[in-house]
Design an enzyme around this catalytic site. Structure first.
Site, PDB file in Angstrom:
ATOM      1  N   HIS A  53       0.852  -1.183   0.000  1.00 63.89           N
ATOM      2  CA  HIS A  53       0.000   0.000   0.000  1.00 63.89           C
ATOM      3  C   HIS A  53       0.892   1.239   0.000  1.00 63.89           C
ATOM      4  CE1 HIS A  53      -3.858  -2.012   1.808  1.00 63.89           C
ATOM      5  NE2 HIS A  53      -3.335  -2.707   0.806  1.00 63.89           N
ATOM      6  N   GLU A  55       1.046   3.831   1.891  1.00 64.62           N
ATOM      7  CA  GLU A  55       1.598   4.203   3.194  1.00 64.62           C
ATOM      8  C   GLU A  55       2.805   3.338   3.553  1.00 64.62           C
ATOM      9  OE1 GLU A  55      -2.983   4.214   3.847  1.00 64.62           O
ATOM     10  OE2 GLU A  55      -1.561   3.316   2.446  1.00 64.62           O
ATOM     11  N   CYS A  83      -6.118   1.796   6.046  1.00 60.71           N
ATOM     12  CA  CYS A  83      -6.745   0.546   6.481  1.00 60.71           C
ATOM     13  C   CYS A  83      -6.109   0.100   7.798  1.00 60.71           C
ATOM     14  CB  CYS A  83      -6.556  -0.531   5.411  1.00 60.71           C
ATOM     15  SG  CYS A  83      -4.837  -1.072   5.224  1.00 60.71           S
TER      16      CYS A  83
END
Length: 154
Positions: A53, A55, A83
């Site tokens: 992801h 991040e 998430c």
């Protein structure tokens, strides 16, 4: 001095790059002392990695830059509310502040579905600011999924 909006615009540019590669358009940057030390765009498809992801990618680059897995006194900017996986990684890295754009009513773990950042049983609490360039960040996601629906009907 660079503002939250300026940094979010950089993350939004990374989200657009991810979209151009066929990835869900999410972009993230890590900032320390007003300097960008990590960048990431969603890339789980290209890397065959469910943890890739935006991040995570930005935190990996920032950790390598600092030579430390702890990202103390850093701010993470991301175009979509993180998430649970990314929120947990931010807590383990000791990210001081999270700034996100659009909320995620399906998997958001910073207040939309759950709020891991405010869980009192956890030993680190990241400051959270949401809604920075939310309309612009949401539009990039909406446009991406609208285009995918059109292509799937053809």
């Amino acid at each position: 001095m660079t503002t939250d909006i300026d940094f979010m615009q950089l993350a939004l540019d990374l989200a657009k790059q991810a979209a151009a590669l066929g990835e869900v358009p999410v972009g993230a940057i890590v900032v320390k002392d007003n300097v960008v030390i990590g960048r990431g765009g969603n890339s789980p498809i290209a890397l065959h990695d469910p943890t890739a992801h935006a991040e995570i990618m930005a935190m990996r680059e920032a950790a390598a830059y600092l030579g430390n897995y702890r990202l103390v006194d850093c701010t993470l900017y991301v175009t979509l509310e993180p998430c649970a996986m990314c929120s947990g990684a931010m807590q383990h890295a000791r990210i001081a502040k999270l700034v996100y754009g659009a909320s995620d009513p399906k998997t958001g773990a910073c207040g939309s579905v759950v709020n891991l950042m405010a869980e009192p049983k956890l030993n680190h609490h990241t400051e959270v600011i949401g809604g920075i360039l939310a309309v612009e960040c949401g539009a990039v996601l909406s446009d991406f999924f609208r285009q995918r629906r059109v292509l799937s009907k053809q």
